[in-house]
Design an enzyme around this catalytic site. Sequence first.
Site, PDB file in Angstrom:
ATOM      1  N   SER A 104       0.818  -1.216  -0.032  1.00  0.00           N
ATOM      2  CA  SER A 104      -0.042   0.098   0.180  1.00  0.00           C
ATOM      3  C   SER A 104       0.872   1.302  -0.063  1.00  0.00           C
ATOM      4  CB  SER A 104      -0.897   0.107   1.193  1.00  0.00           C
ATOM      5  OG  SER A 104      -1.960  -0.831   0.979  1.00  0.00           O
ATOM      6  N   LYS A 107       0.348   3.499  -2.831  1.00  0.00           N
ATOM      7  CA  LYS A 107      -0.909   4.487  -2.810  1.00  0.00           C
ATOM      8  C   LYS A 107      -0.212   5.800  -3.184  1.00  0.00           C
ATOM      9  CE  LYS A 107      -4.644   1.832  -0.699  1.00  0.00           C
ATOM     10  NZ  LYS A 107      -3.957   0.528  -0.247  1.00  0.00           N
ATOM     11  N   SER A 152      -6.285   2.892   4.063  1.00  0.00           N
ATOM     12  CA  SER A 152      -5.710   2.293   3.071  1.00  0.00           C
ATOM     13  C   SER A 152      -6.711   1.244   2.217  1.00  0.00           C
ATOM     14  CB  SER A 152      -4.791   1.374   3.865  1.00  0.00           C
ATOM     15  OG  SER A 152      -3.418   0.986   2.726  1.00  0.00           O
ATOM     16  N   ARG A 286       5.367  -0.992  13.203  1.00  0.00           N
ATOM     17  CA  ARG A 286       5.940   0.045  12.084  1.00  0.00           C
ATOM     18  C   ARG A 286       6.129   1.293  12.368  1.00  0.00           C
ATOM     19  NH1 ARG A 286       1.548  -1.888   7.792  1.00  0.00           N
ATOM     20  NH2 ARG A 286       0.452  -1.688   9.719  1.00  0.00           N
TER      21      ARG A 286
END
Length: 302
Positions: A104, A107, A152, A286
Amino acid sequence: MLLNRNPLNPKKIIKTTAIVLGLSSFSGVLLATTQAQSKSTISLVKTELSSSENITQKDNLELKFERHFKELGIEGSIIIYDSNRNHFYQYNPTRNQTPFLPASTFKILNSLIALETQVIADEKTVLTWDGIQRSIPGWNQDLNMREAFKVSAVWFYQILARRVGYEQMKYWVTQADYGNKTIGKAENIDHFWLDGELRITPQEQIQFLRRLYSNELPFSMRSLSLVKDIMVVEKTQDYTIRAKTGWESKGNPNIGWYVGYLEQNQNVYFFATNIDIRKPEDADARKVLTRRCLQELSLALH
Protein backbone atom coordinates in the site's frame (compact mmCIF):
# COMPACT_ATOMS: atom_id res chain seq x y z
CA MET A 1 112.92 8.93 -8.62
CA LEU A 2 110.18 10.02 -6.33
CA LEU A 3 106.96 11.43 -7.81
CA ASN A 4 105.60 14.73 -6.52
CA ARG A 5 102.41 13.65 -4.65
CA ASN A 6 100.81 17.06 -4.08
CA PRO A 7 97.92 16.62 -1.57
CA LEU A 8 96.25 19.67 -3.05
CA ASN A 9 95.87 18.23 -6.50
CA PRO A 10 93.28 20.48 -8.25
CA LYS A 11 91.55 17.53 -9.98
CA LYS A 12 91.06 15.76 -6.70
CA ILE A 13 89.74 18.95 -5.08
CA ILE A 14 87.13 19.35 -7.82
CA LYS A 15 86.10 15.69 -7.58
CA THR A 16 85.92 15.78 -3.80
CA THR A 17 83.88 19.00 -3.84
CA ALA A 18 81.42 17.47 -6.29
CA ILE A 19 80.96 14.46 -4.06
CA VAL A 20 80.41 16.65 -1.01
CA LEU A 21 77.94 18.82 -2.85
CA GLY A 22 76.16 15.71 -4.12
CA LEU A 23 75.89 14.30 -0.65
CA SER A 24 74.64 17.63 0.62
CA SER A 25 71.94 17.77 -2.06
CA PHE A 26 70.94 14.20 -1.39
CA SER A 27 70.68 14.97 2.33
CA GLY A 28 68.49 17.95 1.54
CA VAL A 29 66.22 15.87 -0.67
CA LEU A 30 66.13 13.12 1.93
CA LEU A 31 65.25 15.63 4.67
CA ALA A 32 62.53 17.24 2.54
CA THR A 33 61.16 13.82 1.64
CA THR A 34 61.19 12.73 5.29
CA GLN A 35 59.43 15.95 6.35
CA ALA A 36 56.81 15.51 3.61
CA GLN A 37 56.28 11.89 4.59
CA SER A 38 56.01 12.95 8.23
CA LYS A 39 53.36 15.56 7.36
CA SER A 40 51.58 13.03 5.20
CA THR A 41 51.64 10.51 8.01
CA ILE A 42 50.29 13.07 10.48
CA SER A 43 47.57 14.02 8.03
CA LEU A 44 46.74 10.35 7.48
CA VAL A 45 46.60 9.71 11.20
CA LYS A 46 44.29 12.69 11.66
CA THR A 47 42.07 11.46 8.83
CA GLU A 48 41.98 7.96 10.28
CA LEU A 49 41.17 9.31 13.72
CA SER A 50 38.41 11.46 12.26
CA SER A 51 37.04 8.49 10.31
CA SER A 52 37.26 6.35 13.40
CA GLU A 53 35.27 8.92 15.40
CA ASN A 54 32.62 9.07 12.67
CA ILE A 55 32.40 5.29 12.51
CA THR A 56 32.07 5.14 16.29
CA GLN A 57 29.25 7.68 16.26
CA LYS A 58 27.56 5.83 13.41
CA ASP A 59 27.96 2.50 15.16
CA ASN A 60 26.55 3.92 18.39
CA LEU A 61 23.45 5.16 16.62
CA GLU A 62 23.05 1.88 14.76
CA LEU A 63 23.27 0.05 18.08
CA LYS A 64 20.52 2.27 19.46
CA PHE A 65 18.34 1.49 16.44
CA GLU A 66 19.10 -2.21 16.86
CA ARG A 67 18.07 -2.08 20.51
CA HIS A 68 14.58 -0.89 19.56
CA PHE A 69 14.17 -3.72 17.05
CA LYS A 70 15.24 -6.26 19.67
CA GLU A 71 13.04 -4.81 22.42
CA LEU A 72 10.03 -5.11 20.13
CA GLY A 73 11.08 -8.57 18.91
CA ILE A 74 11.10 -7.42 15.30
CA GLU A 75 13.40 -8.21 12.37
CA GLY A 76 13.80 -5.61 9.68
CA SER A 77 15.54 -2.39 8.77
CA ILE A 78 15.23 1.38 8.82
CA ILE A 79 16.85 4.15 6.83
CA ILE A 80 16.56 7.85 7.67
CA TYR A 81 17.84 10.69 5.51
CA ASP A 82 18.68 14.04 7.16
CA SER A 83 18.28 16.73 4.48
CA ASN A 84 20.25 19.53 6.13
CA ARG A 85 23.20 17.30 6.91
CA ASN A 86 22.87 15.31 3.67
CA HIS A 87 23.40 12.19 5.75
CA PHE A 88 21.84 8.72 5.98
CA TYR A 89 21.30 6.91 9.28
CA GLN A 90 20.35 3.28 9.04
CA TYR A 91 20.07 -0.12 10.62
CA ASN A 92 20.55 -3.28 8.51
CA PRO A 93 21.91 -1.61 5.33
CA THR A 94 21.82 -4.87 3.36
CA ARG A 95 18.06 -5.07 3.78
CA ASN A 96 17.76 -1.40 2.85
CA GLN A 97 19.14 -2.33 -0.57
CA THR A 98 16.79 -5.31 -0.95
CA PRO A 99 13.72 -4.95 -3.24
CA PHE A 100 10.25 -5.73 -1.87
CA LEU A 101 6.68 -5.40 -3.10
CA PRO A 102 5.57 -1.87 -2.22
CA ALA A 103 2.08 -2.99 -1.12
CA SER A 104 0.00 0.00 0.00
CA THR A 105 2.92 2.43 -0.02
CA PHE A 106 2.21 2.44 -3.78
CA LYS A 107 -0.96 4.42 -2.97
CA ILE A 108 1.23 7.54 -2.90
CA LEU A 109 2.11 7.12 -6.58
CA ASN A 110 -1.30 5.65 -7.46
CA SER A 111 -2.94 8.82 -6.10
CA LEU A 112 -0.62 11.05 -8.12
CA ILE A 113 -1.30 9.13 -11.34
CA ALA A 114 -5.09 9.07 -10.80
CA LEU A 115 -5.19 12.82 -10.22
CA GLU A 116 -2.84 13.58 -13.10
CA THR A 117 -4.81 11.48 -15.57
CA GLN A 118 -8.07 12.95 -14.20
CA VAL A 119 -9.70 9.58 -13.61
CA ILE A 120 -10.76 11.17 -10.34
CA ALA A 121 -11.45 14.87 -10.00
CA ASP A 122 -9.92 15.55 -6.60
CA GLU A 123 -9.36 14.14 -3.13
CA LYS A 124 -13.01 14.79 -2.17
CA THR A 125 -14.64 12.84 -5.00
CA VAL A 126 -16.52 9.84 -3.62
CA LEU A 127 -16.43 6.32 -5.06
CA THR A 128 -19.37 4.07 -4.26
CA TRP A 129 -18.68 0.99 -2.17
CA ASP A 130 -19.50 -2.25 -4.02
CA GLY A 131 -21.28 -3.74 -1.01
CA ILE A 132 -18.74 -6.53 -0.50
CA GLN A 133 -17.96 -6.99 3.19
CA ARG A 134 -14.22 -6.88 3.82
CA SER A 135 -12.18 -7.59 6.95
CA ILE A 136 -11.44 -3.93 7.68
CA PRO A 137 -14.64 -2.10 8.75
CA GLY A 138 -13.40 1.26 7.46
CA TRP A 139 -13.42 -0.11 3.92
CA ASN A 140 -17.09 -1.07 3.94
CA GLN A 141 -18.56 2.27 2.96
CA ASP A 142 -18.44 4.95 0.27
CA LEU A 143 -15.08 6.73 0.37
CA ASN A 144 -13.27 9.68 -1.11
CA MET A 145 -9.51 9.63 -1.78
CA ARG A 146 -8.57 11.31 1.48
CA GLU A 147 -10.54 8.74 3.48
CA ALA A 148 -9.40 5.81 1.34
CA PHE A 149 -5.75 6.80 1.74
CA LYS A 150 -6.15 7.07 5.50
CA VAL A 151 -7.77 3.64 5.93
CA SER A 152 -5.70 2.17 3.05
CA ALA A 153 -8.77 0.87 1.21
CA VAL A 154 -7.54 -1.55 -1.45
CA TRP A 155 -10.80 -1.66 -3.43
CA PHE A 156 -10.80 2.12 -3.89
CA TYR A 157 -7.31 2.15 -5.42
CA GLN A 158 -8.04 -0.89 -7.54
CA ILE A 159 -10.87 1.06 -9.17
CA LEU A 160 -8.51 3.98 -9.79
CA ALA A 161 -5.90 1.67 -11.33
CA ARG A 162 -8.44 0.12 -13.69
CA ARG A 163 -9.60 3.57 -14.72
CA VAL A 164 -6.04 4.68 -15.39
CA GLY A 165 -5.49 1.62 -17.57
CA TYR A 166 -2.44 -0.46 -18.35
CA GLU A 167 -0.68 1.78 -20.88
CA GLN A 168 -1.03 4.99 -18.87
CA MET A 169 -0.07 3.25 -15.63
CA LYS A 170 3.04 1.76 -17.22
CA TYR A 171 3.96 5.17 -18.67
CA TRP A 172 3.65 7.05 -15.38
CA VAL A 173 5.37 4.41 -13.23
CA THR A 174 8.30 4.59 -15.66
CA GLN A 175 8.28 8.40 -15.75
CA ALA A 176 8.33 8.49 -11.96
CA ASP A 177 11.28 6.05 -11.98
CA TYR A 178 9.53 4.05 -9.27
CA GLY A 179 11.45 0.96 -8.09
CA ASN A 180 12.04 -1.53 -10.88
CA LYS A 181 9.23 0.10 -12.92
CA THR A 182 7.73 -3.35 -13.71
CA ILE A 183 3.94 -3.60 -13.51
CA GLY A 184 3.56 -6.93 -15.28
CA LYS A 185 0.82 -7.66 -17.83
CA ALA A 186 -2.44 -5.85 -18.52
CA GLU A 187 -4.43 -8.37 -16.46
CA ASN A 188 -2.36 -7.39 -13.43
CA ILE A 189 -3.45 -3.76 -13.56
CA ASP A 190 -5.35 -3.75 -10.26
CA HIS A 191 -3.01 -5.81 -8.09
CA PHE A 192 0.58 -5.61 -9.44
CA TRP A 193 1.71 -3.63 -6.36
CA LEU A 194 0.24 -6.29 -4.05
CA ASP A 195 1.44 -9.56 -5.55
CA GLY A 196 2.94 -8.75 -8.95
CA GLU A 197 6.41 -7.99 -10.25
CA LEU A 198 6.80 -4.42 -8.98
CA ARG A 199 9.63 -4.09 -6.45
CA ILE A 200 11.20 -1.21 -4.56
CA THR A 201 13.99 -1.03 -1.97
CA PRO A 202 13.87 1.08 1.20
CA GLN A 203 16.63 3.23 -0.33
CA GLU A 204 14.51 3.76 -3.43
CA GLN A 205 11.54 4.69 -1.25
CA ILE A 206 13.70 7.50 0.20
CA GLN A 207 14.70 8.68 -3.29
CA PHE A 208 11.06 8.74 -4.39
CA LEU A 209 9.94 10.65 -1.29
CA ARG A 210 12.72 13.22 -1.67
CA ARG A 211 11.59 13.90 -5.24
CA LEU A 212 8.00 14.16 -4.05
CA TYR A 213 8.93 16.71 -1.38
CA SER A 214 11.03 18.75 -3.81
CA ASN A 215 8.33 18.69 -6.52
CA GLU A 216 10.73 16.90 -8.87
CA LEU A 217 8.32 14.14 -9.86
CA PRO A 218 6.71 14.50 -13.32
CA PHE A 219 3.33 15.66 -12.06
CA SER A 220 1.53 19.00 -11.86
CA MET A 221 1.84 21.14 -8.75
CA ARG A 222 -1.86 20.55 -8.12
CA SER A 223 -1.47 16.76 -8.03
CA LEU A 224 1.66 16.96 -5.88
CA SER A 225 0.06 19.37 -3.40
CA LEU A 226 -3.12 17.29 -3.03
CA VAL A 227 -1.18 14.08 -2.39
CA LYS A 228 1.14 15.73 0.12
CA ASP A 229 -1.95 16.99 1.91
CA ILE A 230 -3.68 13.61 2.15
CA MET A 231 -0.40 12.08 3.40
CA VAL A 232 -0.47 14.10 6.63
CA VAL A 233 -0.85 11.70 9.57
CA GLU A 234 0.21 14.03 12.35
CA LYS A 235 0.49 17.79 12.59
CA THR A 236 1.45 19.89 15.62
CA GLN A 237 2.92 23.34 16.19
CA ASP A 238 6.37 21.74 16.22
CA TYR A 239 6.29 19.22 13.38
CA THR A 240 4.40 17.53 10.57
CA ILE A 241 4.58 13.87 9.58
CA ARG A 242 3.43 12.70 6.14
CA ALA A 243 3.51 8.96 5.67
CA LYS A 244 1.96 5.74 4.39
CA THR A 245 1.88 2.21 5.75
CA GLY A 246 2.08 -0.94 3.66
CA TRP A 247 1.47 -4.63 4.37
CA GLU A 248 2.43 -7.32 1.86
CA SER A 249 0.48 -10.37 2.98
CA LYS A 250 1.37 -12.96 0.33
CA GLY A 251 4.85 -13.93 1.48
CA ASN A 252 6.05 -15.80 4.53
CA PRO A 253 6.78 -13.82 6.56
CA ASN A 254 4.57 -10.91 5.55
CA ILE A 255 6.36 -7.61 4.97
CA GLY A 256 5.39 -4.33 6.64
CA TRP A 257 6.28 -0.81 5.49
CA TYR A 258 6.14 2.65 6.97
CA VAL A 259 7.51 5.36 4.68
CA GLY A 260 7.28 9.14 4.70
CA TYR A 261 8.94 12.25 6.04
CA LEU A 262 9.03 14.44 9.12
CA GLU A 263 9.28 18.23 8.89
CA GLN A 264 10.78 19.79 12.01
CA ASN A 265 13.27 22.53 12.97
CA GLN A 266 13.43 23.82 9.38
CA ASN A 267 14.65 20.40 8.31
CA VAL A 268 13.18 17.32 6.65
CA TYR A 269 13.87 13.74 7.73
CA PHE A 270 12.83 11.05 5.24
CA PHE A 271 12.31 7.53 6.54
CA ALA A 272 11.60 4.03 5.27
CA THR A 273 10.96 1.27 7.79
CA ASN A 274 10.65 -2.32 6.54
CA ILE A 275 9.90 -5.23 8.87
CA ASP A 276 8.85 -8.88 8.97
CA ILE A 277 5.25 -9.33 10.14
CA ARG A 278 4.88 -12.79 11.65
CA LYS A 279 1.75 -12.08 13.69
CA PRO A 280 -0.90 -9.33 13.44
CA GLU A 281 0.43 -7.49 16.50
CA ASP A 282 3.75 -6.92 14.71
CA ALA A 283 2.07 -4.44 12.37
CA ASP A 284 2.00 -1.75 15.08
CA ALA A 285 5.79 -1.94 15.34
CA ARG A 286 6.16 -0.17 12.00
CA LYS A 287 5.24 3.19 13.47
CA VAL A 288 6.67 2.53 16.93
CA LEU A 289 10.11 1.65 15.55
CA THR A 290 10.14 4.67 13.25
CA ARG A 291 9.21 7.04 16.04
CA ARG A 292 11.78 5.65 18.43
CA CYS A 293 14.58 5.85 15.86
CA LEU A 294 13.67 9.42 14.92
CA GLN A 295 13.78 10.33 18.61
CA GLU A 296 17.36 8.97 18.73
CA LEU A 297 18.24 11.90 16.42
CA SER A 298 17.21 14.26 19.24
CA LEU A 299 13.89 15.04 17.56
CA ALA A 300 11.07 16.05 19.86
CA LEU A 301 7.97 14.01 19.03
CA HIS A 302 4.92 13.98 21.31
